[in-house]
Enzyme design. Structure first.
Site, PDB file in Angstrom:
ATOM      1  CE  LYS A   1      70.956  55.115  51.162  1.00 51.94           C
ATOM      2  NZ  LYS A   1      70.615  56.531  51.308  1.00 51.94           N
TER       3      LYS A   1
ATOM      4  CG  ASP B   1      66.409  48.392  51.415  1.00 49.39           C
ATOM      5  OD1 ASP B   1      67.617  48.698  51.463  1.00 49.39           O
ATOM      6  OD2 ASP B   1      65.500  49.232  51.257  1.00 49.39           O
TER       7      ASP B   1
ATOM      8  CB  CYS C   1      61.892  57.761  49.641  1.00 49.53           C
ATOM      9  SG  CYS C   1      62.598  58.928  48.475  1.00 49.53           S
TER      10      CYS C   1
ATOM     11  CG  HIS D   1      63.461  54.053  50.328  1.00 50.61           C
ATOM     12  ND1 HIS D   1      63.337  54.145  48.960  1.00 50.61           N
ATOM     13  CD2 HIS D   1      64.161  55.158  50.713  1.00 50.61           C
ATOM     14  CE1 HIS D   1      63.938  55.240  48.527  1.00 50.61           C
ATOM     15  NE2 HIS D   1      64.452  55.881  49.567  1.00 50.61           N
TER      16      HIS D   1
ATOM     17  CD  GLN E   1      69.735  54.193  55.695  1.00 46.92           C
ATOM     18  OE1 GLN E   1      70.573  54.506  56.541  1.00 46.92           O
ATOM     19  NE2 GLN E   1      69.520  54.932  54.623  1.00 46.92           N
TER      20      GLN E   1
END
Length: 404
Positions: A224, A198, A362, A121, A201
């Site tokens: 999220k 990261d 993104c 991203h 997700q």
């Protein structure tokens, strides 16, 4: 998915253009269960006060709730110490905190290397480009295969003694690929490199144990994980966070201030300048506790079933190409239909009550890798149903017929 779970999300009861809402944009933001909405409202109706600074009753109660939330979040990810958990505004904020403090620390020298992947991203690309500009380091990129996975064939040449930081997404937001971080992290450790994951997700879809992963930083966003927007966290190893300089100056991140010198606070407050998002932290803890009650394995298995169903059904549509065909995926289906622009497709099925994401997500370098400007992306959550997948496929077939 049980009706009991579905009923906890009142937003899903509405209709769009006379059609029941089918919300398949969960990779962008998830809806909020009653437990989270109740926690948010309870803060403002029962506790609203600033934290850490007041001796009065409401301030003490708000402080207790805020710090209990930190304990809940830290435990959820199996952090060794609660004070290693820094509240942020989200994943982007957490990555910038890590990148900026590393740049300020003097640990990164001209000629050093920073390694990311072609699946990242923009939030896990741009901060590291900025670090390189500030320090003279250079950026390396793990390439991406046709199936949307890391190409690790040359990983041993990409990770050298010059590699100081490796920043990778745990799960691809654009393709859903669950990345083999367990292969890369030991190589990073052997080379003496720091690793940031990261988790934007991965946190919503699977169990995450930062100690088992062996990373040095882990960042994620609350919105999220069924929590509000504007809240997230960075976990970092105590010894590393203590060695890095403060990031933002202000109240709470200090012990003592004179015009001649400032002494900085201990973790976690060293990195939490100003009034925090108190309600957000409390609601984030409520969201993670709700996920634990439902069961992280239950969530992952249900989303996988929907992904398998949707993947099989969508291939019946003429001209469909799926982007991201790894065997190891979270509940994300990213695709294009030949001759149809993703924006047109998304707009038309929105008129049928179906919310999906279109565009580059993104991830412009990733889209360029596949020679496209973007995809249509359906992403699933625990409250979605098999019947909604059927409705989605029917709408796609109708839209494709109309747009051809």
């Amino acid at each position: 998915m049980s009706p009991e779970i579905r009923s906890q999300f009142p937003i899903l009861e509405q209709t769009i253009n006379g059609k029941p809402l089918v919300y398949f944009d969960n990779a962008a933001t998830a809806q909020k269960p009653l437990a989270v909405l109740d926690a948010s409202r309870a803060y403002y109706t029962e506790l609203n006060s600033n934290v850490h600074r007041g001796v009065h009753y409401l301030s003490r109660k708000a402080t207790d709730a805020h710090e209990h939330a930190r304990e809940v979040v830290a435990a959820h990810f199996n952090a060794p110490h609660t004070h290693e958990l820094i509240f942020t505004s989200g994943t982007t904020d957490g990555i910038n905190l890590a990148a900026d403090t590393l740049a300020l620390s003097g640990r990164i020298k001209p000629g050093d290397r920073v390694l990311i992947s072609g699946l990242e991203h923009h939030s896990n690309i741009v901060p590291w480009q900025m670090l390189c500009q500030q320090t003279g380091a250079e950026l390396d990129v793990i390439p991406v295969t046709d199936s949307g996975e890391w190409d690790l064939s040359n990983i041993d040449s990409l990770i050298t003694e010059k590699t100081k930081i490796i920043a990778l997404n745990h799960v691809s937001n654009a393709l859903g690929t669950i990345n083999p971080v367990e292969t890369v992290i030991p190589k990073a450790k052997a080379a003496g490199a720091l690793v940031l994951l990261d988790g934007a997700q991965s946190a919503p879809h699977m169990k995450v144990d930062v100690q088992a992963l062996g990373c040095d930083f882990y960042v994620f966003s609350g919105h999220k994980t069924y929590a509000p927007t504007g809240i997230g966290a960075l976990w970092g190893k105590e010894e590393i966070l203590n060695s890095l300089p403060p990031w933002r100056g202000g109240g709470e991140m200090i012990k003592e201030v004179t015009f001649e010198k400032t002494t900085y606070n201990d973790l976690p407050f060293k990195y939490e300048a100003g009034t925090p998002n108190i309600e957000g932290a409390i609601s984030l803890a409520a969201a993670l506790q709700w996920m634990q009650q439902v069961g992280l394995d239950t969530i992952a298995n249900h989303e996988h079933e929907l992904l398998v169903q949707a993947t099989a059904a969508i291939q019946e549509i003429e001209g469909v190409k799926i982007y991201g065909t790894s065997e190891h995926k979270a509940g994300v289906l990213s695709f294009g239909i030949e001759g149809i622009h993703h924006y047109d497709l998304g707009t038309l099925i929105d008129n049928m009550g179906i919310a999906v994401r279109t565009g580059h997500h993104c991830c412009q370098p990733l889209m360029a890798r596949f020679g496209i400007t973007g995809t249509t992306r359906a992403s699933f959550a625990i409250y979605n149903t098999a019947e909604e997948v059927d409705t989605f496929i029917t709408a796609l077939k109708k839209a494709a017929m109309m747009l051809r």
